[in-house]
Design a protein around this motif. Structure first.
Motif, PDB file in Angstrom:
ATOM      1  N   PHE A 129     -80.236 -17.129  22.597  1.00 50.41           N
ATOM      2  CA  PHE A 129     -81.132 -17.337  21.526  1.00 50.41           C
ATOM      3  C   PHE A 129     -81.240 -15.582  21.201  1.00 50.41           C
ATOM      4  O   PHE A 129     -80.350 -14.498  21.348  1.00 50.41           O
ATOM      5  N   TYR A 130     -80.867 -15.640  19.701  1.00 51.17           N
ATOM      6  CA  TYR A 130     -80.854 -14.078  19.019  1.00 51.17           C
ATOM      7  C   TYR A 130     -81.771 -13.925  18.337  1.00 51.17           C
ATOM      8  O   TYR A 130     -82.986 -13.809  18.126  1.00 51.17           O
ATOM      9  N   VAL A 131     -82.676 -12.827  18.172  1.00 48.46           N
ATOM     10  CA  VAL A 131     -83.886 -11.708  17.965  1.00 48.46           C
ATOM     11  C   VAL A 131     -83.196 -10.786  17.275  1.00 48.46           C
ATOM     12  O   VAL A 131     -82.204  -9.594  17.288  1.00 48.46           O
ATOM     13  N   ALA A 132     -83.234 -10.794  15.384  1.00 46.50           N
ATOM     14  CA  ALA A 132     -82.756  -9.755  14.470  1.00 46.50           C
ATOM     15  C   ALA A 132     -83.748  -9.653  12.993  1.00 46.50           C
ATOM     16  O   ALA A 132     -84.598 -10.690  13.548  1.00 46.50           O
ATOM     17  N   THR A 133     -83.351  -8.390  12.736  1.00 41.40           N
ATOM     18  CA  THR A 133     -83.925  -7.991  11.793  1.00 41.40           C
ATOM     19  C   THR A 133     -82.989  -8.185  10.490  1.00 41.40           C
ATOM     20  O   THR A 133     -81.884  -7.053  11.065  1.00 41.40           O
ATOM     21  N   GLU A 134     -83.225  -8.519   9.088  1.00 41.36           N
ATOM     22  CA  GLU A 134     -82.250  -7.947   8.095  1.00 41.36           C
ATOM     23  C   GLU A 134     -82.162  -6.588   7.777  1.00 41.36           C
ATOM     24  O   GLU A 134     -81.313  -5.575   7.189  1.00 41.36           O
ATOM     25  N   TYR A 135     -83.522  -5.294   8.017  1.00 40.43           N
ATOM     26  CA  TYR A 135     -83.389  -3.988   7.632  1.00 40.43           C
ATOM     27  C   TYR A 135     -82.138  -3.422   9.217  1.00 40.43           C
ATOM     28  O   TYR A 135     -82.337  -2.608   8.370  1.00 40.43           O
ATOM     29  N   TRP A 176     -74.825 -10.845   6.863  1.00 36.76           N
ATOM     30  CA  TRP A 176     -74.958 -11.604   7.030  1.00 36.76           C
ATOM     31  C   TRP A 176     -76.722 -12.447   7.653  1.00 36.76           C
ATOM     32  O   TRP A 176     -77.195 -11.270   8.473  1.00 36.76           O
ATOM     33  N   THR A 177     -77.246 -12.405   7.226  1.00 34.10           N
ATOM     34  CA  THR A 177     -78.719 -14.014   7.644  1.00 34.10           C
ATOM     35  C   THR A 177     -78.392 -14.856   7.500  1.00 34.10           C
ATOM     36  O   THR A 177     -77.960 -15.515   7.602  1.00 34.10           O
ATOM     37  N   VAL A 193     -83.566 -15.562  15.299  1.00 28.74           N
ATOM     38  CA  VAL A 193     -85.328 -15.600  14.826  1.00 28.74           C
ATOM     39  C   VAL A 193     -84.565 -14.916  13.970  1.00 28.74           C
ATOM     40  O   VAL A 193     -84.466 -12.743  14.566  1.00 28.74           O
ATOM     41  N   GLU A 194     -84.759 -14.455  12.532  1.00 28.72           N
ATOM     42  CA  GLU A 194     -84.937 -13.614  11.864  1.00 28.72           C
ATOM     43  C   GLU A 194     -85.898 -12.726  11.516  1.00 28.72           C
ATOM     44  O   GLU A 194     -86.754 -13.244  10.361  1.00 28.72           O
ATOM     45  N   ARG A 195     -87.187 -11.872  12.363  1.00 30.19           N
ATOM     46  CA  ARG A 195     -88.482 -11.118  12.141  1.00 30.19           C
ATOM     47  C   ARG A 195     -88.484 -11.032  10.483  1.00 30.19           C
ATOM     48  O   ARG A 195     -89.459 -11.362  10.137  1.00 30.19           O
ATOM     49  N   TYR A 196     -88.321 -10.115  10.309  1.00 31.24           N
ATOM     50  CA  TYR A 196     -87.836  -9.601   8.722  1.00 31.24           C
ATOM     51  C   TYR A 196     -86.758  -9.234   8.678  1.00 31.24           C
ATOM     52  O   TYR A 196     -86.058  -9.055   8.186  1.00 31.24           O
ATOM     53  N   SER A 197     -87.088  -9.581   7.064  1.00 32.36           N
ATOM     54  CA  SER A 197     -86.142  -9.429   5.519  1.00 32.36           C
ATOM     55  C   SER A 197     -85.955  -7.873   5.720  1.00 32.36           C
ATOM     56  O   SER A 197     -85.830  -6.676   6.159  1.00 32.36           O
ATOM     57  N   ASN A 198     -85.044  -7.499   4.697  1.00 37.27           N
ATOM     58  CA  ASN A 198     -84.509  -5.857   3.982  1.00 37.27           C
ATOM     59  C   ASN A 198     -85.037  -5.831   3.071  1.00 37.27           C
ATOM     60  O   ASN A 198     -84.828  -4.653   2.039  1.00 37.27           O
ATOM     61  N   VAL A 199     -86.187  -6.290   2.502  1.00 38.94           N
ATOM     62  CA  VAL A 199     -86.911  -6.302   1.171  1.00 38.94           C
ATOM     63  C   VAL A 199     -88.502  -5.769   1.738  1.00 38.94           C
ATOM     64  O   VAL A 199     -90.005  -5.886   2.802  1.00 38.94           O
ATOM     65  N   LEU A 200     -88.732  -4.340   1.042  1.00 37.92           N
ATOM     66  CA  LEU A 200     -90.663  -3.472   1.270  1.00 37.92           C
ATOM     67  C   LEU A 200     -90.878  -4.339   0.995  1.00 37.92           C
ATOM     68  O   LEU A 200     -91.654  -5.336  -0.100  1.00 37.92           O
ATOM     69  N   ARG A 214     -90.543  -7.319   4.230  1.00 37.74           N
ATOM     70  CA  ARG A 214     -92.174  -8.907   4.717  1.00 37.74           C
ATOM     71  C   ARG A 214     -91.412  -9.679   5.475  1.00 37.74           C
ATOM     72  O   ARG A 214     -89.674  -9.830   6.027  1.00 37.74           O
ATOM     73  N   VAL A 215     -92.369 -10.344   6.178  1.00 33.75           N
ATOM     74  CA  VAL A 215     -92.265 -11.215   7.511  1.00 33.75           C
ATOM     75  C   VAL A 215     -90.952 -12.439   6.996  1.00 33.75           C
ATOM     76  O   VAL A 215     -91.496 -13.204   6.063  1.00 33.75           O
ATOM     77  N   LEU A 216     -90.028 -12.818   8.027  1.00 33.38           N
ATOM     78  CA  LEU A 216     -89.332 -14.319   7.949  1.00 33.38           C
ATOM     79  C   LEU A 216     -89.271 -15.120   8.847  1.00 33.38           C
ATOM     80  O   LEU A 216     -90.158 -15.955   8.526  1.00 33.38           O
ATOM     81  N   GLN A 217     -90.014 -14.766   9.800  1.00 32.16           N
ATOM     82  CA  GLN A 217     -90.071 -16.065  10.870  1.00 32.16           C
ATOM     83  C   GLN A 217     -90.978 -14.955  12.130  1.00 32.16           C
ATOM     84  O   GLN A 217     -90.477 -13.860  12.569  1.00 32.16           O
ATOM     85  N   GLN A 218     -91.444 -16.250  12.808  1.00 33.70           N
ATOM     86  CA  GLN A 218     -92.191 -15.676  13.845  1.00 33.70           C
ATOM     87  C   GLN A 218     -91.809 -16.593  15.594  1.00 33.70           C
ATOM     88  O   GLN A 218     -91.104 -17.379  15.448  1.00 33.70           O
TER      89      GLN A 218
END
Length: 315
Positions: A129-135, A176-177, A193-200, A214-218
């Motif tokens: 199980f992996y939790v990350a954010t693109e930013y 990578w995402t 689970v990529e929680r947030y993007s790298n886009v404001l 921006r939210v990607l996944q919950q």
């Protein structure tokens, strides 16, 4: 219950790890870590100012764009043989320059710790199980060795390139995402689970706050509970190896080695183990692989050679 913003800067504590001798290579005792990163909340943690140039709302503007080029890049990253960071490989110490070190130590993941709880499984297989954010720049750094390690047990489809924003003290990291990707394996069940993007969300959003992106996944309620149980600060990146062990924060990959490197340059470093960047990435990939071998009962044999099976994990 409201959640704090993700903290992306993780304490890095040196520890001693031994890899046994293998035919043709001497045993090497290494001190892990390249310094200490202070734990800070993202609002203070990233007390970093994003430059105006990165306020443009995009997920990817440079790097491989054509399908053939992306396919070649993915193949290069997902076919790295195990053992290239075996004992005897020189790895850059914190005090040395990127390519001119005179003394070397072995660097492996220094954020892995054991946990106890019901086995985490998916489809009858151990779940990673992996939790990350693109930013998150540390997520961006960890994604490289994580893809290398998981590819030794299965296959990715749909991987996409991504880049973390520029912060005051951390340059953008080409990476990578996992958002929109698929992983298939006979041995493991991977849930990213990529929680947030790298886009404001807009040009006025505070780039130092996680929820400004921006939210990607919950997270599901079960995932949220697991995340909070083992990661009190809810920092990213976060890895749970089947509830057998967790890794909070990225491995010992000096951010300065990633600065200014393109996707193709970083991918090439995975075939250049005597460079500082290549050595750090490969050591982390093999450290992750060793823990995955524990989950799979050392299967497949191609991913779990003897030196990884006998490696002394940090717990």
């Amino acid at each position: 219950m409201s959640e704090p913003d993700d903290a992306d800067v993780i304490e890095q504590v040196p520890r001693q790890v031994n890899f046994p001798a293998v035919p043709g290579l001497r045993a090497l005792r290494g001190v892990t870590g390249t310094g200490r990163r202070r734990i800070v909340a993202i609002a203070a943690a990233c007390a970093l100012i994003v430059t105006a140039a990165t306020l443009v709302t995009f997920r990817l503007t440079e790097g491989p764009r054509t399908d053939p080029a992306l396919a070649r890049l993915v193949t290069e990253v997902t076919t790295v043989p195990v053992g290239t960071s075996a004992p005897g490989l020189p790895v850059l110490p914190a005090s040395a320059s990127a390519d001119g070190a005179s003394s070397w130590t072995l660097i492996v993941s220094n954020t892995l710790s054991p946990v106890s709880g019901p086995p985490l499984t998916g489809s009858g297989k151990p779940e990673v199980f992996y939790v990350a954010t693109e930013y998150c720049p540390y997520c961006a750094m960890e994604n490289w060795p994580l893809i290398v390690a998981l590819s030794r047990f299965g296959k990715f489809t749909g991987l996409a390139t991504s880049r973390s924003p520029r912060f005051e003290h951390i340059a953008p990291v080409d990476s990578w995402t996992f958002y929109g990707s698929l992983y298939t394996s006979r041995y493991l069940f991977f849930v990213p689970v990529e929680r947030y993007s790298n886009v404001l969300v807009n040009g006025e959003a505070n780039p130092n706050a996680g929820r400004s992106y921006r939210v990607l996944q919950q997270l599901t309620p079960a995932q949220k509970a697991l995340f909070a149980k083992y990661d009190k600060s809810r920092a990213t990146p976060f890895l749970d190896f089947g509830n057998h062990a967790v890794e909070i924060g990225s491995g010992a990959i000096p951010s300065q080695l990633m600065a200014g490197k393109s996707w193709t340059q970083i991918a090439a470093a995975l075939r250049q183990p005597k460079t500082g960047l290549g050595a750090a990435l490969l050591a982390e990939a093999d450290s992750l692989t060793a823990e995955l071998c524990v989950l799979t009962g050392n299967r497949p044999a191609s991913a779990c050679p003897a030196f990884l099976q006998n490696a002394e994990l940090p717990y």
